[in-house]
Design a protein around this motif. Sequence first.
Motif, short mmCIF file in Angstrom:
data_model
loop_
_atom_site.label_atom_id
_atom_site.label_comp_id
_atom_site.label_asym_id
_atom_site.label_seq_id
_atom_site.Cartn_x
_atom_site.Cartn_y
_atom_site.Cartn_z
N TRP A 175 0.31 4.94 -7.93
CA TRP A 175 0.08 5.50 -7.10
C TRP A 175 -1.06 5.30 -6.28
O TRP A 175 -0.50 4.67 -4.42
N ARG A 234 1.40 2.28 -3.74
CA ARG A 234 2.52 3.13 -3.34
C ARG A 234 1.68 3.37 -1.59
O ARG A 234 3.09 3.01 -1.29
N ALA A 239 10.19 -0.31 -8.83
CA ALA A 239 10.68 0.99 -8.17
C ALA A 239 9.91 2.07 -7.99
O ALA A 239 10.17 2.95 -6.79
N GLY A 282 9.23 3.35 -4.22
CA GLY A 282 9.94 4.88 -4.19
C GLY A 282 11.60 4.91 -4.35
O GLY A 282 12.08 5.21 -3.25
N VAL A 283 12.04 3.52 -4.92
CA VAL A 283 13.16 3.86 -4.60
C VAL A 283 13.71 3.39 -6.22
O VAL A 283 13.72 2.88 -7.06
N PRO A 284 15.33 3.40 -6.76
CA PRO A 284 15.82 2.67 -7.52
C PRO A 284 15.58 2.06 -8.30
O PRO A 284 15.72 0.68 -6.90
N GLN A 315 18.61 7.34 -2.78
CA GLN A 315 16.65 7.85 -3.25
C GLN A 315 16.83 9.11 -3.78
O GLN A 315 16.04 9.56 -3.95
N SER A 334 12.31 9.04 -7.52
CA SER A 334 12.09 8.03 -8.78
C SER A 334 11.13 8.73 -9.59
O SER A 334 10.88 10.05 -10.06
N GLY A 386 10.27 14.39 -4.98
CA GLY A 386 9.99 12.64 -5.53
C GLY A 386 10.41 11.97 -4.53
O GLY A 386 9.49 10.97 -4.45
N ARG A 387 10.00 11.92 -2.72
CA ARG A 387 10.02 11.54 -1.29
C ARG A 387 8.64 11.39 -1.21
O ARG A 387 7.81 10.52 -1.08
N ILE A 423 5.33 12.20 -0.94
CA ILE A 423 4.43 12.06 -2.14
C ILE A 423 2.57 13.15 -1.55
O ILE A 423 2.28 13.90 -2.98
#
Lengths: 182, 299
Positions: free
Chosen positions: A69, A72, A144, A148-150, B100, B103, B120-121, B123
């Motif tokens: 977290w 991020r 990822a 926050g992306v695949p 997107q 996640s 999920g985008r 937070i």
Amino acid sequence: VREGLVERASEGDEIAFGQLLDIDGDRCYAIAYRILRDAERAQDAVQQAFLLAWRELPRLRDASRFEVWLHRLVVNACYEEARRYRRWSANVRALPVDGPAGPDETVSVDERDALERAFQRLSPEHRTVVVLHHHAGVPLASIAEIAGVPLGTVKSRLHYATRILRDALAADRVDGRKVRPA
Amino acid sequence: MNEMRDPDVVFSAWLDEGPTELPSSTRRAIVTALPTTPQARRGRFAPGRFPMIPLARFAAIATVLVVALGAAIYILKPSASTVSSLPTSSPPQSTAASPQAPSPQSSESAALRTPSPLQGRAIDFPIAFTYALPADAGLVVDSHDPYADSYQFRHPSGADTYDRGVIVRAITGGRTDPCSAGATRLDLADADAFVAYFRTAPTVEVRNVTDISVDGYPAKQLTLHFLPPTAACPDVYLWADGGSITENAGRGDARITVFDVARHHIVVLAFGPPSFLPTADAFIASLHFEVPAPSASTP
């Protein structure tokens, strides 16, 4: 230990948060610096990220996920700094590298210059993947999560960025064989 | 010699160069700012959040169950209201959101209880909401959204560029000096206070203030017109959260809609050509915040 500190910090314990800063601050700064290639902006990004972490910590439901977290938040702060940098300081050159991890003899001056220029051309999103993977050693799946992306996006960004950097090195080596004016 | 070395080794060595320790000045700045940086309220459903009084705990649990049951009935009801076009399982916007998709961050976002495809985008967004992207508007969810407390719907105009869009943000207040990125937070009580605050920014003109309603919540809508920057005010940092407001639309006019939902300040920023404003309005009209109606939550 960290989870206990996170719990205490989420309840307003500033000392505990300071200890988290001691644990994670250096790593976050190293990542931010390498994404932004600018010491002052990296400091700003880390400061923003930690203050946001302090503010939002009570909403973090799982203390064991604090590190991901926090990373991020740092990455998001870097994106914000990079965007501001792009808008207002397009002509500012990155500061020279300094600090305890100084220039590595493995890298020549020309290679360093070529990499620097190629890296600056990458988007912050691409730089982030590269830094987290090559410098911080973060697994792709965790990248990822942080970005926050695949996972597929992480892989494609890493592939693209690596190709750009390899091409820059290759071009530098070709140039290096040319006769240059003294 | 160079040709004999692995490029990845060279690259990794180069990447490892540089500082590795956070400067003590930054460390001090962070620690010093903690006492003046308020912490968010804890999630209502987070473990350990219930008071220790058994009766209060029982009442809280009962309330949670009633609310959850009500929410489940509402969501599963086949003929829902205007947001029924946004079923939680396969929303129409999923094409915009699917690149997107939620996640692994979902363990945090689960606290948002957001049934929209935005889950999920962001937070940190405090309130779940649903929305509808106007048809043919070309808006997509910004996949490079750098903020943790906002949702950005933009119209791509090129690689990594956007010429119009709508941004929904949760704002904790203004800044004591809206010309300074380092200014401290300024508490603002409500939408009226925001309008008065906007008028204090030296290089900003507040125009066309109107009263509207967003999802039943009273709101102020206005246009911010930016005057040329000055030495004393080179940029405008209206929000306590995030960067300058001109990052999104330069110094072109910005349409702001501000309102409160469950004691959170919500700001919707629309930017783009004047012809885009009806699209932005349609988006704003579709917003539905998933909290009890104001009348029900008012003590």
